[in-house]
Write a protein that holds these residues in place. Sequence first.
Motif, PDB file in Angstrom:
ATOM      1  N   SER A 530       0.860  -1.192   0.000  1.00 59.90           N
ATOM      2  CA  SER A 530       0.000   0.000   0.000  1.00 59.90           C
ATOM      3  C   SER A 530       0.891   1.234   0.000  1.00 59.90           C
ATOM      4  O   SER A 530       2.080   1.169   0.365  1.00 59.90           O
ATOM      5  CB  SER A 530      -0.925   0.007   1.220  1.00 59.90           C
ATOM      6  OG  SER A 530      -0.173   0.053   2.418  1.00 59.90           O
ATOM      7  N   ILE A 531       0.310   2.335  -0.398  1.00 62.51           N
ATOM      8  CA  ILE A 531       1.098   3.556  -0.491  1.00 62.51           C
ATOM      9  C   ILE A 531       0.180   4.755  -0.294  1.00 62.51           C
ATOM     10  O   ILE A 531      -0.983   4.733  -0.662  1.00 62.51           O
ATOM     11  CB  ILE A 531       1.809   3.653  -1.866  1.00 62.51           C
ATOM     12  CG1 ILE A 531       2.743   4.866  -1.910  1.00 62.51           C
ATOM     13  CG2 ILE A 531       0.810   3.705  -3.003  1.00 62.51           C
ATOM     14  CD1 ILE A 531       3.574   4.933  -3.171  1.00 62.51           C
ATOM     15  N   GLU A 532       0.709   5.801   0.339  1.00 65.83           N
ATOM     16  CA  GLU A 532       0.007   7.086   0.400  1.00 65.83           C
ATOM     17  C   GLU A 532       0.715   8.033  -0.547  1.00 65.83           C
ATOM     18  O   GLU A 532       1.941   8.176  -0.496  1.00 65.83           O
ATOM     19  CB  GLU A 532       0.018   7.665   1.812  1.00 65.83           C
ATOM     20  CG  GLU A 532      -0.738   8.986   1.902  1.00 65.83           C
ATOM     21  CD  GLU A 532      -0.800   9.547   3.319  1.00 65.83           C
ATOM     22  OE1 GLU A 532      -1.165  10.734   3.465  1.00 65.83           O
ATOM     23  OE2 GLU A 532      -0.476   8.807   4.272  1.00 65.83           O
ATOM     24  N   ASP A 540       4.223   3.920  -9.505  1.00 71.21           N
ATOM     25  CA  ASP A 540       4.595   2.641 -10.131  1.00 71.21           C
ATOM     26  C   ASP A 540       3.820   1.491  -9.492  1.00 71.21           C
ATOM     27  O   ASP A 540       3.692   1.425  -8.256  1.00 71.21           O
ATOM     28  CB  ASP A 540       6.094   2.392  -9.968  1.00 71.21           C
ATOM     29  CG  ASP A 540       6.928   3.358 -10.785  1.00 71.21           C
ATOM     30  OD1 ASP A 540       6.422   3.838 -11.825  1.00 71.21           O
ATOM     31  OD2 ASP A 540       8.069   3.648 -10.372  1.00 71.21           O
ATOM     32  N   LEU A 541       3.328   0.600 -10.344  1.00 66.34           N
ATOM     33  CA  LEU A 541       2.636  -0.585  -9.843  1.00 66.34           C
ATOM     34  C   LEU A 541       3.647  -1.682  -9.532  1.00 66.34           C
ATOM     35  O   LEU A 541       4.627  -1.861 -10.271  1.00 66.34           O
ATOM     36  CB  LEU A 541       1.646  -1.120 -10.880  1.00 66.34           C
ATOM     37  CG  LEU A 541       0.240  -0.534 -10.892  1.00 66.34           C
ATOM     38  CD1 LEU A 541       0.247   0.912 -11.356  1.00 66.34           C
ATOM     39  CD2 LEU A 541      -0.680  -1.383 -11.786  1.00 66.34           C
ATOM     40  N   PRO A 542       3.437  -2.427  -8.456  1.00 66.70           N
ATOM     41  CA  PRO A 542       4.267  -3.627  -8.241  1.00 66.70           C
ATOM     42  C   PRO A 542       4.133  -4.559  -9.446  1.00 66.70           C
ATOM     43  O   PRO A 542       3.064  -4.642 -10.067  1.00 66.70           O
ATOM     44  CB  PRO A 542       3.666  -4.252  -6.978  1.00 66.70           C
ATOM     45  CG  PRO A 542       2.972  -3.121  -6.278  1.00 66.70           C
ATOM     46  CD  PRO A 542       2.478  -2.217  -7.352  1.00 66.70           C
ATOM     47  N   PHE A 547      -4.821  -6.152  -9.222  1.00 66.92           N
ATOM     48  CA  PHE A 547      -5.916  -5.245  -8.878  1.00 66.92           C
ATOM     49  C   PHE A 547      -5.391  -4.174  -7.930  1.00 66.92           C
ATOM     50  O   PHE A 547      -4.340  -4.359  -7.290  1.00 66.92           O
ATOM     51  CB  PHE A 547      -7.066  -6.002  -8.193  1.00 66.92           C
ATOM     52  CG  PHE A 547      -7.745  -7.018  -9.066  1.00 66.92           C
ATOM     53  CD1 PHE A 547      -8.868  -6.688  -9.798  1.00 66.92           C
ATOM     54  CD2 PHE A 547      -7.245  -8.314  -9.162  1.00 66.92           C
ATOM     55  CE1 PHE A 547      -9.498  -7.631 -10.605  1.00 66.92           C
ATOM     56  CE2 PHE A 547      -7.859  -9.267  -9.965  1.00 66.92           C
ATOM     57  CZ  PHE A 547      -8.997  -8.914 -10.696  1.00 66.92           C
ATOM     58  N   MET A 548      -6.142  -3.086  -7.822  1.00 63.84           N
ATOM     59  CA  MET A 548      -5.807  -2.072  -6.833  1.00 63.84           C
ATOM     60  C   MET A 548      -7.077  -1.365  -6.374  1.00 63.84           C
ATOM     61  O   MET A 548      -8.071  -1.290  -7.091  1.00 63.84           O
ATOM     62  CB  MET A 548      -4.811  -1.050  -7.385  1.00 63.84           C
ATOM     63  CG  MET A 548      -5.347  -0.119  -8.452  1.00 63.84           C
ATOM     64  SD  MET A 548      -4.096   1.099  -8.961  1.00 63.84           S
ATOM     65  CE  MET A 548      -4.996   1.985 -10.258  1.00 63.84           C
ATOM     66  N   ASP A 549      -7.025  -0.863  -5.136  1.00 64.79           N
ATOM     67  CA  ASP A 549      -8.077  -0.010  -4.590  1.00 64.79           C
ATOM     68  C   ASP A 549      -7.495   1.382  -4.404  1.00 64.79           C
ATOM     69  O   ASP A 549      -6.388   1.530  -3.865  1.00 64.79           O
ATOM     70  CB  ASP A 549      -8.566  -0.519  -3.233  1.00 64.79           C
ATOM     71  CG  ASP A 549      -9.282  -1.852  -3.337  1.00 64.79           C
ATOM     72  OD1 ASP A 549      -9.699  -2.216  -4.454  1.00 64.79           O
ATOM     73  OD2 ASP A 549      -9.424  -2.534  -2.294  1.00 64.79           O
ATOM     74  N   ILE A 550      -8.226   2.395  -4.841  1.00 60.29           N
ATOM     75  CA  ILE A 550      -7.796   3.779  -4.664  1.00 60.29           C
ATOM     76  C   ILE A 550      -8.807   4.477  -3.751  1.00 60.29           C
ATOM     77  O   ILE A 550     -10.004   4.512  -4.057  1.00 60.29           O
ATOM     78  CB  ILE A 550      -7.692   4.516  -6.012  1.00 60.29           C
ATOM     79  CG1 ILE A 550      -6.654   3.826  -6.900  1.00 60.29           C
ATOM     80  CG2 ILE A 550      -7.324   5.976  -5.806  1.00 60.29           C
ATOM     81  CD1 ILE A 550      -6.513   4.475  -8.278  1.00 60.29           C
ATOM     82  N   ASN A 642      -4.798   7.171  -0.799  1.00 61.89           N
ATOM     83  CA  ASN A 642      -4.146   5.891  -0.498  1.00 61.89           C
ATOM     84  C   ASN A 642      -4.468   4.858  -1.578  1.00 61.89           C
ATOM     85  O   ASN A 642      -5.559   4.865  -2.153  1.00 61.89           O
ATOM     86  CB  ASN A 642      -4.607   5.360   0.862  1.00 61.89           C
ATOM     87  CG  ASN A 642      -4.169   6.262   2.002  1.00 61.89           C
ATOM     88  OD1 ASN A 642      -2.981   6.485   2.214  1.00 61.89           O
ATOM     89  ND2 ASN A 642      -5.135   6.802   2.727  1.00 61.89           N
ATOM     90  N   VAL A 643      -3.490   3.986  -1.810  1.00 56.76           N
ATOM     91  CA  VAL A 643      -3.652   2.916  -2.792  1.00 56.76           C
ATOM     92  C   VAL A 643      -3.248   1.587  -2.152  1.00 56.76           C
ATOM     93  O   VAL A 643      -2.219   1.510  -1.457  1.00 56.76           O
ATOM     94  CB  VAL A 643      -2.787   3.155  -4.048  1.00 56.76           C
ATOM     95  CG1 VAL A 643      -3.091   2.089  -5.098  1.00 56.76           C
ATOM     96  CG2 VAL A 643      -3.003   4.546  -4.608  1.00 56.76           C
TER      97      VAL A 643
END
Length: 651
Positions: A530-532, A540-542, A547-550, A642-643
């Motif tokens: 996760s990242i703020e 950058d995506l891992p 999938f991701m939540d924003i 946050n992601v």
Amino acid sequence: MKGISKRLKKKTFLIIATFLLILTTIPDLVKVFAPVVDTQDTSWAWLLGYAFLNNLQWGKEIIFTFGPLGFLENTYFYSNHLLWFITAIANIFVRLVFYAFFIYFVYLCVFKEKDSSNSQSSITFYFFYVLISAISIIVSSSIPISMLLCLMATLIIVDTFNCDFIKNNKIILIRYVLSGALFAFSSLIKFNVIPFAILFLLVYPFLMVYSFRDKKIFFQGFVGLISFILVFLLIYLIIGQNLSNLPALLMGIYEIIKGYTPAMFLNGKILQTLVAVITLLYFVYLILISYKKKKKILFSQLFLLFLLLFFVFKEGFVRQDNIITGGHTLSFFTVCLILLAFIIFLYSRMKLSNSFINFVFLIIFFFNVIGGIIYINGARNIVCLSNLSFSKHKRIELQQSINSAIRNQFKVDPSILQSIGDQPVTIIPWDLMMSQGYNFKFIPQVVPQAYSAYTPYLDEQNAKQILSDVALQKIIYTFEDIDNRYPLFSEPYTFMTILSCYRTEIAGNKYSLLTRKKSCHDLNLTSISSIETGLNQWIDLPSNADFMDIYINPTLISHIIDILYKPFSQIYISFKLSNNQIVGPYRFIPGVSKDHLFVKYFIRNQRDLNDLMSKDAYNLLKIKSFTITTKGINLDYDKSYNVIFYNSSFS
């Protein structure tokens, strides 16, 4: 001579009013589903008739802006010809009643003045009011019947302030009941009338106390609200809806209304917005002046009319089309014309009018024609209605022509039709009316058009249907969306469920056929990081993110802005792909951005979608990074968000 002149005025008025009544109570009585340029709006209109005929339960089987009587809003030639005939007759009847009501009110205001010596009885004054009446009635021919019902209910209540509550107590009670019933009918056609009707009928008794200082009047004032609730429930039951679905219905209505403004708003012509704001501000000015001068009755009437005007302002300007006339703003300008005319008559009746008031009203009145439309249909509509009503052959002929036009409009591949056969099928995202042309065994999504599933609750209802309805074997899927959105992000939870439960059977260029797997594959989402971060930054995506939540939080002031108008900024997302190409920006809907956005691959077109659903990733490009940006003055969203990234078993 004076008596003859007065009688002549009355006769002249009645002749003109009757002519206008005949001329303008003829709406377009036979609309066809095809051929059309816009299949999106005609498809949801088609669905409303389909839902009523198949007794779909609102809140459980369907959630939409329109209600179970929504098919009355348009006079489309439904495949069930009785349903079409009902819509045509309902449109004629409601419009006739509205025009008769409006003309009668004008007659009372202008020709029932006891003070015949008043200068307002001049011929100039007379023709001024006839002109205002004529334009108002003609313009109102373009107002949908849900708004006409709402408008009548409002004006009936507003005019009670001019009544004698002692001599006419029974008549006033009848007005309350009638107003509540009209609001109920309007609400069952279009659900967004419900909050306005409740607010209006709740505020009214308090304004009565303010104006007359009578507790008995206060309690009687709630009769309208009680009538609204009882009539709403009675009609709800009569048309085959189940009371046990009422909690789900109310929840669905709340979600549709709550999410509509931030998800669906558009900006249009600034001229229209300026005219609308000037009109609203002038109403506020009149309200303040009436309060300052202690004109309590006038204050109360203006306040209630302002509530309606603000309601249609929101209705028209949230999704503002980028055209000068017509579009969604037409609703505001046409209703505004009627209300301005009504207020002119109120001033006349109360003998408060003066040259300044009339001059300003006149300017705003005609200035509003910029956003309105003069819409008159001739007797050809009545002739067409008569021909179709009394000739089964003509109805069948028109029906066959429409069905053929639908097939020519969509041109679905014969192999898809053969595979579907008589199996249940749904259509995503919106070309629902093709079901009529091809006689599909159609099951609509709970939220029928994908772009309308703009809250987590709405998205979840569609996803649950995919998971639980094993009878839903086929999906006709098109990779497209409105407002330059990225299609896979419109209802992300639903799309994740489709990935789990369906595969490509027939890969089409516009319409692909997805077939249900023997069992849904659990994607087993696992949080990996996760990242703020902040707006306007590339993230950058891992490498193993699927999938991701924003989580983008609205600001406190954004809630106020959404109630009063619409967001000042639109939010967008752009992607950087594995070939270093940057694509976007795409309109982004924060309301569903935490519903598991699919980011393993970037889907460019229908062919990519077919490959994805076939698990053929050879030609698909990966998403390396993304950025969230805003356009306009950002008062609506926090600058940081946050992601959360997820890995899955999808391969």
